[in-house]
Enzyme design. Structure first.
Site, PDB file in Angstrom:
ATOM      1  N   TYR B 156       0.956  -1.171   0.141  1.00 48.96           N
ATOM      2  CA  TYR B 156       0.144   0.046  -0.051  1.00 48.96           C
ATOM      3  C   TYR B 156       0.959   1.194   0.079  1.00 48.96           C
ATOM      4  CZ  TYR B 156      -4.252  -2.387   1.327  1.00 48.96           C
ATOM      5  OH  TYR B 156      -5.439  -3.423   1.409  1.00 48.96           O
ATOM      6  N   TYR B 195      -0.879  -9.842   0.970  1.00 51.87           N
ATOM      7  CA  TYR B 195       0.199  -9.130   1.778  1.00 51.87           C
ATOM      8  C   TYR B 195       0.322  -9.704   3.152  1.00 51.87           C
ATOM      9  CZ  TYR B 195      -3.312  -5.876   3.322  1.00 51.87           C
ATOM     10  OH  TYR B 195      -4.378  -5.357   4.147  1.00 51.87           O
ATOM     11  N   ARG B 205      -2.939 -11.619   4.119  1.00 51.87           N
ATOM     12  CA  ARG B 205      -4.355 -11.366   3.830  1.00 51.87           C
ATOM     13  C   ARG B 205      -4.510 -11.676   2.111  1.00 51.87           C
ATOM     14  NH1 ARG B 205      -7.728  -7.865   5.044  1.00 51.87           N
ATOM     15  NH2 ARG B 205      -8.914  -9.414   4.508  1.00 51.87           N
ATOM     16  N   HIS B 208      -7.534  -8.277  -1.922  1.00 51.70           N
ATOM     17  CA  HIS B 208      -8.878  -7.558  -1.689  1.00 51.70           C
ATOM     18  C   HIS B 208      -8.711  -6.414  -2.312  1.00 51.70           C
ATOM     19  CE1 HIS B 208      -6.556  -7.049   1.992  1.00 51.70           C
ATOM     20  NE2 HIS B 208      -7.246  -5.899   2.101  1.00 51.70           N
ATOM     21  N   HIS B 210     -10.678  -2.565  -0.960  1.00 52.42           N
ATOM     22  CA  HIS B 210     -11.388  -1.844   0.135  1.00 52.42           C
ATOM     23  C   HIS B 210     -12.567  -1.362  -0.703  1.00 52.42           C
ATOM     24  CE1 HIS B 210      -8.989  -3.013   3.690  1.00 52.42           C
ATOM     25  NE2 HIS B 210      -7.892  -2.722   2.626  1.00 52.42           N
TER      26      HIS B 210
END
Lengths: 186, 290
Positions: B156, B195, B205, B208, B210
């Site tokens: 991110y 990640y 995780r 995905h 968000h």
């Protein structure tokens, strides 16, 4: 009668900070507005430690109790009251909005800010309400607040020495904030 | 679109001087109850909770459509979920409405996450599209949808993300759109990578995106995560598994749709979002009508 099951929520996670907050998100009015008031507070976990990665949204009527219908929250023009604010907390768990106090949306109803809390570690969003300090005298007349007993106090903002509104959010503990489940009709 | 990596608003200055503020010690960088649990331990907890849930449903307990806010395998939830039951409230005036967003708020270019920089981002180009529907299946036009995601390497653009995977100078990973008159949204992006995180040892995780969604009433607000079909990490992930009902979990998984795939350009995924309730289910109660 609803026929489709709703999409479930998930935690906002830790990394919304570069996506959801926007410039001016915490300023529903300019601080020079004659009726400007600050609504601020801190978000605490079950140990009483501030939560540094929570996001707070407010949605409210204007001073006359009118429900805003104007676009432009994400790109504020400095003149239009849209009723929506969004603020990430700082490292001390502090959020702060500059806004006006909402008016009653119908005769006799206690005005309140509708509030949504998101945080890393919180699997779904939580709703609450912030009532104005004067609501303390009207708890018995309000069906919802009176249903909460002593816990109603957790939904009533305190007025500080400058006349601003203080509202701390406690996720757990003796002062745990009342969070809402809205009744669905079907 | 904010270009800041910092989630902190400008409140420290006046706040620190404010007489109302109490002073606490420095905050901890990690959760006090984060553990060094193994994946096996976390998985065992997940399975135990789900087994108990399934047995309960078989015995007549209600189906749980939403995540559990008390879900211990997700360790950072331990001190952050309410312990008292939620207070049942009839929605009142302001809660029956929602903020208005429109093209004053969002530019059309914000729905394309691949054109925000000078070059093309690295990764699998993809489109995700679907409809925003109410509980009656009717499209909900004119609503704000915001997305954010990791890049194709699972990183991110956020200073708190210390995963040693490369940043992509051509990918920020944030987007916005307004649903059209038939409730449709559409984003073009790059498929995010899985990640690691620190819930337990070797925690990863599933990939995905968000999503943050508004409806016509503020009580319909959703912040959630959209996943991809057949991810091998589903069974291991305490965030995905915080929704204990398999059918409910499945609602977060996009469908690969070849009719949305464009030749020699991008893969297509379909994901519809359903808000709770419908616009006509609530009318303002008359005074005294409680």
């Amino acid at each position: 009668m609803t026929t489709l099951a709703a999409t479930p929520g998930q935690t906002v996670g830790p990394f919304y900070g570069y996506a959801l907050p926007f410039e001016g998100g915490e300023s529903l009015v300019d601080r020079s507005h004659p009726a400007a008031v600050r609504l601020y507070g801190r978000v605490f976990d079950g140990n009483g430690a501030p939560i540094p990665d929570a996001l707070v949204e407010i949605w409210q009527a204007d001073e006359q109790g009118r429900v805003p219908a104007a676009e432009g929250s994400l790109r504020r023009d400095g003149y239009t009251f849209t009723g929506f604010g969004r603020a990430a907390v700082d490292d001390n768990g502090m959020f702060s909005f500059t806004t006006v106090e909402p008016g009653s949306t119908r005769e006799g109803a206690l005005p309140f800010f509708s509030v949504i809390v998101f945080a890393r570690g919180l699997p779904d969003r939580l709703y609450t309400r912030v009532y104005l300090p004067e609501a303390v005298d009207s708890i018995a007349d309000d069906a919802f607040l009176s249903s909460l007993g002593e816990r109603a106090a957790t939904l009533i903002a305190r007025r500080d020495a400058r006349g601003d509104l203080v509202f701390d959010i406690h996720m757990q503990g003796d002062d745990e904030t009342v969070f809402l489940e809205h009744r669905q009709k079907d | 679109m904010t270009d800041s990596n910092n989630p902190t608003p400008q409140t420290q200055g006046s706040a620190a001087q404010d007489a109302e503020e109490t002073q606490e010690g420095p905050i901890r960088a990690t959760d006090p109850l984060a553990t060094t649990a193994s994946q096996e331990q976390i998985t065992a907890e997940i399975v135990e909770i789900e087994t108990e849930y399934r047995n309960g449903v078989a015995a007549g307990k209600p189906v749980e459509e939403r995540p559990r806010i008390d879900y211990p395998p997700y360790r950072s939830s331990l001190l952050r979920h309410p312990t008292k039951s939620l207070a049942l409230a009839d929605p009142e005036t302001i809660e029956l409405h929602s903020p208005a967003f429109g093209h004053r708020d969002v530019s059309w270019v914000e729905s394309d996450l691949t054109i925000q920089h000078n070059g093309d981002p690295i990764g699998e180009r993809m489109v995700v599209t679907g409809r925003l529907l109410d509980g009656d299946g009717r499209p909900v036009p004119g609503q704000l949808i915001e997305v954010w995601q990791a890049n194709s390497a699972g990183r991110y653009v956020h200073k708190r993300d210390q995963h040693p995977a490369p940043l992509d100078p051509n990918f920020t990973g944030t987007g916005r759109t307004i649903t059209d008159e038939n409730g449709w949204y559409r984003f073009q992006t790059i498929k995010p990578g899985p990640y690691p995180w620190r819930n337990h040892t070797n925690a990863w995780r599933p990939a995905h995106i968000h999503f943050s969604v508004f409806g016509t009433a503020i009580t319909q607000r959703i912040v959630t995560q959209m996943y991809f079909p057949s991810d091998p990490l589903f069974a291991l992930d305490p965030i995905y598994q915080s929704i204990v009902d398999q059918d409910a979990r499945d609602r977060l998984i996009a469908t690969y749709d070849h009719s949305l795939t464009s030749p020699e350009w991008a893969l297509g995924y379909r994901w519809d979002i359903v808000l709770n309730g419908s616009k006509r289910t609530w009318t303002e109660p008359e005074e005294g009508d409680h």
